[in-house]
Design an enzyme around this catalytic site. Structure first.
Site, mmCIF file in Angstrom:
data_model
loop_
_atom_site.group_PDB
_atom_site.id
_atom_site.type_symbol
_atom_site.label_atom_id
_atom_site.label_comp_id
_atom_site.label_asym_id
_atom_site.label_seq_id
_atom_site.Cartn_x
_atom_site.Cartn_y
_atom_site.Cartn_z
ATOM 1 N N HIS A 73 15.215 -24.752 26.250
ATOM 2 C CA HIS A 73 15.894 -24.132 25.104
ATOM 3 C C HIS A 73 16.085 -22.627 25.335
ATOM 4 C CE1 HIS A 73 16.736 -24.758 20.540
ATOM 5 N NE2 HIS A 73 17.630 -23.967 21.110
ATOM 6 N N SER B 66 35.640 -33.067 15.577
ATOM 7 C CA SER B 66 34.545 -33.008 14.612
ATOM 8 C C SER B 66 35.085 -33.603 13.326
ATOM 9 C CB SER B 66 34.034 -31.583 14.389
ATOM 10 O OG SER B 66 34.996 -30.804 13.703
ATOM 11 N N GLY C 32 33.390 -24.838 16.476
ATOM 12 C CA GLY C 32 33.084 -23.624 15.730
ATOM 13 C C GLY C 32 33.160 -22.415 16.649
ATOM 14 N N ILE D 158 30.930 -21.204 18.790
ATOM 15 C CA ILE D 158 30.491 -21.475 20.160
ATOM 16 C C ILE D 158 31.462 -22.426 20.846
ATOM 17 C CG2 ILE D 158 28.674 -22.507 21.569
ATOM 18 C CD1 ILE D 158 26.653 -21.490 19.527
ATOM 19 N N ARG E 243 21.500 -28.969 19.496
ATOM 20 C CA ARG E 243 20.227 -29.430 18.959
ATOM 21 C C ARG E 243 19.958 -30.835 19.491
ATOM 22 N NH1 ARG E 243 20.087 -24.912 18.176
ATOM 23 N NH2 ARG E 243 19.528 -23.718 16.309
ATOM 24 N N THR F 109 23.555 -28.079 24.361
ATOM 25 C CA THR F 109 22.833 -26.829 24.138
ATOM 26 C C THR F 109 22.757 -26.522 22.648
ATOM 27 O OG1 THR F 109 24.864 -25.526 24.391
ATOM 28 C CG2 THR F 109 23.523 -25.863 26.372
ATOM 29 N N GLU G 99 10.210 -30.167 20.751
ATOM 30 C CA GLU G 99 10.139 -28.890 21.453
ATOM 31 C C GLU G 99 8.872 -28.153 21.050
ATOM 32 O OE1 GLU G 99 13.692 -26.561 20.999
ATOM 33 O OE2 GLU G 99 14.998 -28.170 21.698
#
Length: 318
Positions: free
Chosen positions: A284, A175, A154, A156, A236, A234, A265
Site C-alpha cells: 500500500h 463506472s 474520477g 485518479i 482498495r 491501487t 492490511e
C-alpha cells in the site's frame, strides 16, 4: 490538557513532516504509535486516554462499536479527504468531530503506472535473476497498442487515462455513474462493465470503496478479462473478491495481477496472495510519498489547531 495519538506511523516520520511541538504550549501531549494495532479490543485499550486521534487512511478502522468505547475521544482526524472505515454517523451521534486533510494528486496514479510497467517487463524477476547471476530470463510485453480499461473515472482514473493515451493505448472506462460527456472529456470511450473486462488487456481499478462498490470484480469479471489480461488495483482491496482472484491466479484465468491494496492490511503472513503465481505486490505505497505525507501530517496539525480554536475545518459529515 489534551492527549493526542498519531496512529500507524510505520516509518516513524510523523514528527518529520509536521511541527507537533507547536501544540505543547497549548497543553497537547503528542504520542506517535508506530506499531499497527489490529484487534478491536487492543485499539480500545490503547486509546482510552486520548481525546484526539490522528488516523492514517484506513489502516485502523473506527466503526461505531469502537467509538462508543472511547468516551474521551472528541476529535478524530483522518489523513485524506474521506475514510470509509470511520463511522461518521456514529461519530456525530457521540459528539466526536471528524476532519480530513488534503493529499497529493500525483502519488497514487504514479504508483499505479509504476506497477503496470514493472509487471509488463518482469522487472522484479529480472532484477532478482541478475543478482543471482542469470541474464534475461523472461519476455515482457509492450503497452503500446494494448487496450486499457479504467474502472472509476474520477481524479485518479482520469490521470491514468492520460498516461495510457501517452503510451499509445486505447482507453475504455466504466463506472455506474459515468456519463458519455465525462468519458469524452477524459478522452476515453464509455463502455459497459462486461465490455470493459472483455475488451481490455489491462484493467485498473479506481473506485472509492463503499457498500455499492465492494466486490465490483469477481469471478465473472476475471473470466471475461481472460488469460492475457492483467488486473491492477491501487484503490482498495475489497473492490475485488479476493477468493476469486486467488483462484484466477492459480488456475490461469488471467495473466496476472499488480496489487498495492488488500482485504487485510498489513498483509498477514500466510495470506494466499503471498503464495500464488503471476503477481506483483507492494505494501500500500500509493500515498507513501514525501508530498503526500507533508499534506497529510501538515493538514492534520492544521485540523487540530483549528479545533482547539473552536472552529473545526475540513469536517466530514454523514
Amino acid at each position: 490538557m489534551h492527549q493526542l495519538a498519531i496512529l500507524d506511523d510505520y516509518q516513524r516520520v510523523a514528527h518529520r513532516y509536521a511541527d507537533w511541538s507547536s501544540l505543547e504550549e497549548r497543553g497537547v501531549t503528542v504520542t506517535a504509535i508506530s506499531q499497527h494495532i489490529a484487534a478491536e479490543a487492543d485499539v480500545v485499550a490503547a486509546l482510552q486516554d486520548f481525546d484526539i486521534v490522528i488516523a492514517m487512511r484506513e489502516r485502523t478502522p473506527f466503526p461505531g462499536r469502537i467509538l462508543e468505547k472511547l468516551p474521551r475521544l472528541k476529535l478524530l482526524v483522518t489523513t485524506g479527504a474521506a475514510n470509509a472505515s470511520i463511522d461518521v454517523e456514529a461519530a456525530a451521534r457521540l459528539g466526536i468531530t471528524v476532519c480530513g486533510t488534503g493529499g497529493s494528486p500525483a502519488a497514487a496514479p504514479e504508483l499505479t503506472w509504476a506497477l503496470l510497467l514493472a509487471f509488463a517487463r518482469n522487472l522484479t524477476q529480472e532484477e532478482a535473476a541478475l543478482r543471482g547471476g542469470r541474464w534475461q530470463t523472461g519476455v515482457g510485453f509492450e503497452l503500446s497498442g494494448k487496450t486499457l480499461g479504467i474502472v472509476g473515472l474520477g481524479k485518479i482514473g482520469t490521470r491514468i487515462a492520460g498516461y495510457g493515451r501517452a503510451f499509445g493505448m486505447d482507453v475504455l472506462a466504466w463506472s455506474q455513474n459515468l456519463t458519455e460527456e465525462a468519458a469524452a472529456a477524459a478522452g476515453v470511450r464509455k463502455v459497459t462493465k462486461d465490455e470493459l473486462f472483455r475488451e481490455s488487456d489491462v484493467v485498473s481499478l479506481h473506485l472509492r470503496l463503499s457498500a455499492r462498490s465492494e466486490g465490483t470484480v469477481g469471478e465473472r469479471e476475471l473470466r471475461l478479462l481472460g488469460p492475457d489480461g492483467v488486473l491492477v488495483n491501487t484503490a482498495r482491496g475489497p473492490l475485488v473478491d479476493q477468493g476469486a482472484l486467488v483462484t484466477a491466479l492459480q488456475e490461469g484465468w488471467i495473466r496476472g495481477a499488480a496489487l498495492d491494496v488488500f482485504d487485510q492490511e498489513p498483509l498477514p503472513s500466510g495470506h494466499p496472495l503471498l503464495e500464488v503465481p503471476r503477481t506483483l505486490l507492494t505494501p500500500h505505497l500509493g500515498y507513501v510519498t514525501d508530498a503526500s505525507y507533508r499534506a497529510f501530517f501538515g493538514g492534520a496539525l492544521e485540523d487540530v489547531k483549528a479545533w482547539l480554536d473552536g472552529s473545526a475545518i475540513r469536517t466530514l459529515t454523514p
